[in-house]
Design an enzyme around this catalytic site. Structure first.
Site, PDB file in Angstrom:
ATOM      1  N   SER A 143       0.824  -1.199   0.000  1.00 19.62           N
ATOM      2  CA  SER A 143       0.000   0.000   0.000  1.00 19.62           C
ATOM      3  C   SER A 143       0.869   1.265   0.000  1.00 19.62           C
ATOM      4  O   SER A 143       1.606   1.497  -0.946  1.00 19.62           O
ATOM      5  CB  SER A 143      -0.957  -0.033   1.193  1.00 19.62           C
ATOM      6  OG  SER A 143      -1.939   0.972   1.095  1.00 19.62           O
ATOM      7  N   ASP A 146      -8.500  -4.838  -6.403  1.00 13.90           N
ATOM      8  CA  ASP A 146      -8.265  -3.784  -5.412  1.00 13.90           C
ATOM      9  C   ASP A 146      -8.589  -2.432  -6.024  1.00 13.90           C
ATOM     10  O   ASP A 146      -8.215  -2.150  -7.160  1.00 13.90           O
ATOM     11  CB  ASP A 146      -6.798  -3.824  -4.970  1.00 13.90           C
ATOM     12  CG  ASP A 146      -6.435  -2.715  -4.000  1.00 13.90           C
ATOM     13  OD1 ASP A 146      -7.316  -2.293  -3.222  1.00 13.90           O
ATOM     14  OD2 ASP A 146      -5.267  -2.287  -4.007  1.00 13.90           O
ATOM     15  N   HIS A 193      -6.486  -5.901  -1.975  1.00 14.66           N
ATOM     16  CA  HIS A 193      -5.365  -5.089  -1.499  1.00 14.66           C
ATOM     17  C   HIS A 193      -4.350  -5.916  -0.709  1.00 14.66           C
ATOM     18  O   HIS A 193      -3.153  -5.704  -0.826  1.00 14.66           O
ATOM     19  CB  HIS A 193      -5.922  -3.970  -0.619  1.00 14.66           C
ATOM     20  CG  HIS A 193      -4.970  -2.846  -0.375  1.00 14.66           C
ATOM     21  ND1 HIS A 193      -4.450  -2.074  -1.389  1.00 14.66           N
ATOM     22  CD2 HIS A 193      -4.445  -2.340   0.778  1.00 14.66           C
ATOM     23  CE1 HIS A 193      -3.654  -1.141  -0.876  1.00 14.66           C
ATOM     24  NE2 HIS A 193      -3.632  -1.286   0.425  1.00 14.66           N
TER      25      HIS A 193
END
Length: 454
Positions: A168, A377, A431
């Site tokens: 991320s 995602d 994610h």
């Protein structure tokens, strides 16, 4: 000579004491393990006011020769302990929030992994003076300090291959730390071999541009609206359209803003658009709020909470008093939370694109790199990763092709400069790829670390 030997002996005894004092001898609720693990703190910062908490799990195979990985979870402001206990670690936390189960796809089967809760203010990391103000450069510098302290505490690992990995906002954390390591090799040499980033937000502008197209091609955007925007905003070329550049108050800008709202505030799970949104989670009660990433328009950023995901099991486990004691957490610290709103709000985002740092690592320092993305995602979508990697301008050596895991298509892989740079998508993952597709995640990290064919 006698005095010299005595000093060395004292130093060695002191080192042994440091390591053993950090050794976790009994982790509550965990299955019996065949590897050592440590938890402790590294004192960092120009004022030595930041205490970064780490949790280090040795390799289950041959720690003396297996690679060492650093893991950094993004946010900014979220804790890597969640990844350790729900993604790639040796255990997964059970729904009871009290016990752990063995993870058959753990990355530490043949790699030792250091998880750092960074920056100070995240998880069990703290500031002695309560000053947790920080930004990209300071975080990279303090993470480097922690690494130097780690290799001083565990000098037996200095010669092992070392990799910086993350997820991320790790798309910023990882390249900036790698750059810092390379810049400071004369101060303290680290045997860095590469970097790996999962669903990394590596480019703010590309993140906006790709998400608009991603949502359209997943059936979220109205067709008539799309055709209108295509002609009025993009000269009939939506792939090359600079969606990020439009004024927020223009018709084109309002359309872009609406797509961001759809992704983050429209009822979808932004971390896996095909997964249900768990409305009972504590973080969901904060709402699907967002702020501007990198202080730029359109770019959403989840607050210090994690919408749509139920983090209560890992939160409950890490707040058990016996677990805190086993990890050596000071009793004066508040309860652990998965993310810090204070960090998320106050963090100084200094960089919006990692191209120059990645190219320096790959071209000038011959490091390996892998970017991998779950393909459902919304937070840091796969199209962004693909475009970012392709625009690096590296020689294409392997066109996109599928790879299989356990007889099924696991995803698609593209490679550049031989196999030095890899971009992989993971089919059906969001994610947190190791959570959604643990076997595929293990496959790609093994392929990367040990130069195995996909």
């Amino acid at each position: 000579m006698v005095m010299s030997r005595t000093l060395v002996l004292v130093a060695l005894l002191g080192f042994a004491y440091v390591c053993e004092s950090a050794l976790i001898t009994n982790l509550p609720g965990a299955p019996i393990s065949n590897f050592k693990q440590y938890s402790g703190y590294y004192n960092v910062g120009t004022k030595k006011n930041h205490m970064l908490h780490y949790w280090f799990v040795e390799s289950q195979s041959n720690p003396s020769t297996d690679p060492v990985l650093l893991w950094l979870t993004g946010g900014p402001g979220c804790s890597g302990l969640s990844a350790l206990l729900t993604e790639w670690g040796p255990w997964n936390v059970n729904t009871d929030g009290a016990t752990l189960r063995t993870n058959p796809y753990s990355w530490n089967k043949n790699a030792s992994i250091l998880t750092l809760e960074a920056p100070a203010g995240v998880g069990y990391s703290y500031a002695t003076d309560n000053n947790i103000a920080t930004g990209d450069d300071q975080t990279a510098s303090e993470n480097w300090e922690a690494l130097v302290a780690f290799f001083n505490e565990f000098p037996q690992y200095k010669g092992n291959d070392f990799y910086v990995t993350g997820e991320s906002y790790g798309g910023i954390y990882v390249p900036t730390l790698v750059q810092t390591i390379l810049d400071r090799q004369s101060q303290s040499h680290i045997n860095i071999k590469g970097l790996a980033i999962g669903n990394g937000c590596v480019s703010a502008n590309e993140g906006v541009d790709s998400l608009v197209n991603f949502l359209y091609h997943h059936g979220v955007v109205d067709q008539a609206k799309w055709e209108h925007m295509k002609t009025s905003c993009c000269h009939n070329d939506t792939d090359a359209c600079p969606w990020h550049s439009f004024s927020e108050f223009s018709a084109c800008g309002e359309f872009v803003e609406a797509t961001q709202q759809t992704a983050w505030n429209g009822g979808l799970n932004p971390y896996n658009m095909y997964a249900d949104c768990i409305s009972t989670s504590a973080s969901f009660r904060f709402g699907m709020e967002y702020e501007r990433r990198f202080n730029k328009k359109y770019t959403p950023e989840v607050l210090g909470t994690v919408p749509c995901l139920d983090e209560s099991p890992v939160t409950n486990y890490l707040n058990r008093q016996d677990v805190r004691k086993a990890l050596g957490i000071p009793s004066s610290l508040p309860a652990w939370s998965i993310c810090s709103n204070a960090i998320s709000y106050g963090y100084k985002r200094q960089y919006g694109d990692m191209t120059s740092r990645v190219l320096n690592a790959v071209n000038n320092n011959n490091l390996k790199m892998m970017l991998y993305n779950g393909d459902v995602d919304l937070a840091c979508n796969a199209l962004m990763g693909q475009r970012f990697t392709d625009k690096l301008g590296l020689t294409l050596s392997k066109k996109k092709t599928h790879f299989t895991v356990k007889g099924q298509i696991g995803g698609y892989v593209t490679q550049y400069k031989g196999s030095q740079v890899t971009f992989a998508t993971v089919r059906g993952a969001g994610h947190m790829v190791p959570t959604d597709k643990p076997a595929v995640a293990e496959h790609i990290i093994q392929s990367f670390l040990f130069n195995k064919a996909f």
